[in-house]
Scaffold this motif. Structure first.
Motif, short mmCIF file in Angstrom:
data_model
loop_
_atom_site.label_atom_id
_atom_site.label_comp_id
_atom_site.label_asym_id
_atom_site.label_seq_id
_atom_site.Cartn_x
_atom_site.Cartn_y
_atom_site.Cartn_z
N PHE A 50 0.86 -1.09 0.13
CA PHE A 50 -0.06 0.10 0.16
C PHE A 50 1.02 1.33 -0.08
CE2 PHE A 50 -2.38 -3.55 2.07
CZ PHE A 50 -3.68 -3.16 1.62
N GLU A 51 0.32 2.42 -0.55
CA GLU A 51 1.16 3.61 -0.51
C GLU A 51 0.22 4.53 0.02
OE1 GLU A 51 2.19 5.07 -4.48
OE2 GLU A 51 0.16 4.66 -5.15
N ILE A 52 0.79 5.67 0.41
CA ILE A 52 0.22 6.80 1.07
C ILE A 52 0.15 8.04 -0.02
CG2 ILE A 52 0.00 8.70 2.83
CD1 ILE A 52 1.73 6.57 4.69
N VAL A 53 -1.00 8.57 -0.52
CA VAL A 53 -1.00 9.67 -1.20
C VAL A 53 -1.64 10.87 -0.52
CG1 VAL A 53 -1.90 10.63 -3.45
CG2 VAL A 53 -1.51 8.00 -3.06
N ASP A 54 -0.57 12.12 -0.59
CA ASP A 54 -0.97 13.13 -0.07
C ASP A 54 -2.00 14.08 -0.73
OD1 ASP A 54 -0.90 16.18 0.52
OD2 ASP A 54 0.74 15.84 1.82
N LEU A 55 -3.32 14.18 -0.61
CA LEU A 55 -4.09 14.79 -1.60
C LEU A 55 -3.81 16.12 -1.69
CD1 LEU A 55 -7.32 13.19 -0.17
CD2 LEU A 55 -6.38 12.77 -2.22
N THR A 56 -3.05 16.74 -0.95
CA THR A 56 -2.87 18.47 -1.41
C THR A 56 -1.52 18.44 -2.37
OG1 THR A 56 -3.60 19.01 0.89
CG2 THR A 56 -2.33 20.52 -0.21
N GLU A 57 -0.48 17.79 -1.87
CA GLU A 57 0.92 18.05 -2.34
C GLU A 57 0.97 16.89 -3.82
OE1 GLU A 57 3.10 20.48 -1.43
OE2 GLU A 57 1.32 20.90 0.05
N ASP A 59 2.15 13.87 -3.13
CA ASP A 59 3.36 13.12 -2.91
C ASP A 59 2.88 11.60 -2.56
OD1 ASP A 59 5.06 15.36 -3.17
OD2 ASP A 59 4.73 15.74 -0.84
N ARG A 60 3.63 10.93 -2.94
CA ARG A 60 3.48 9.28 -2.71
C ARG A 60 4.50 8.70 -2.06
NH1 ARG A 60 -0.52 6.76 -6.04
NH2 ARG A 60 -1.70 8.30 -7.33
#
Length: 180
Positions: A50-57, A59-60
């Motif tokens: 799984f990855e984390i995605v920053d909805l503002t920036e 970034d993954r």
């Protein structure tokens, strides 16, 4: 008055899809949406992490991967340092955006105290927030969001309601935004 939405439901039922539909409509209406979501990483049709995605920036970064070192959840090793970054993304979204999305508050994410603290602060803030929480977790922050907080509107995503659920959530969020 409620200003938080909590979504639960079986894995793969469409909770993230509902959140992203809400996000898209809010952004089309001119609102800013921040926070995180955690999609699967697949290789050859098989989930490997799984990855984390920053909805503002945008970034993954890795949340968890098969065989990785770090605290274990099932066959995945969790990258706790990246959860600290996710916590920062949530905190930033609370301060700078109109609506916060935290998808998901589950066993992997709960390995980080900073993440748990960021979730609590987001729920306590006056910024409307949408949380996807693990259906069976007994972690105190999940139980609080899923069952106890009076400032939460709760939905269980199912096959029969997932297509119209984004509209119901939008009604609540838009009403809260107009009252701010």
């Amino acid at each position: 008055m409620p200003h938080n939405v909590v979504l639960t439901g079986r894995p793969g039922i469409g909770k993230t899809t509902v959140c992203l539909k809400v996000r898209n409509v809010l952004e089309e209406e001119g609102y800013t949406v921040g926070g995180i979501y955690c999609p699967e990483i697949r290789e050859g049709g098989r989930r490997i992490g799984f990855e984390i995605v920053d909805l503002t920036e945008g970034d993954r970064y890795l949340l968890a991967r098969e065989g990785a070192s770090g605290p274990r959840v099932g066959r995945y090793g969790v990258f706790v340092d990246n959860l600290e970054r996710a916590a920062e993304s949530i905190e930033r979204a609370v301060k700078r955006t109109d609506v916060v999305i935290v998808d998901e508050v589950g066993p992997m994410e709960l390995k980080s105290n900073a993440f748990v603290d960021a979730v609590r602060r987001a729920a306590d803030a006056h910024t409307p927030a949408i949380f996807v929480v693990h259906e069976r977790s007994r972690h105190p922050v999940v139980v609080d969001l899923r069952e106890e907080r009076p400032d939460v509107v709760r939905f269980r995503v199912t096959l029969s309601n997932r297509d119209e659920l984004s509209d119901r959530i939008l009604e609540h969020v838009l009403e809260w935004l107009e009252e701010r």
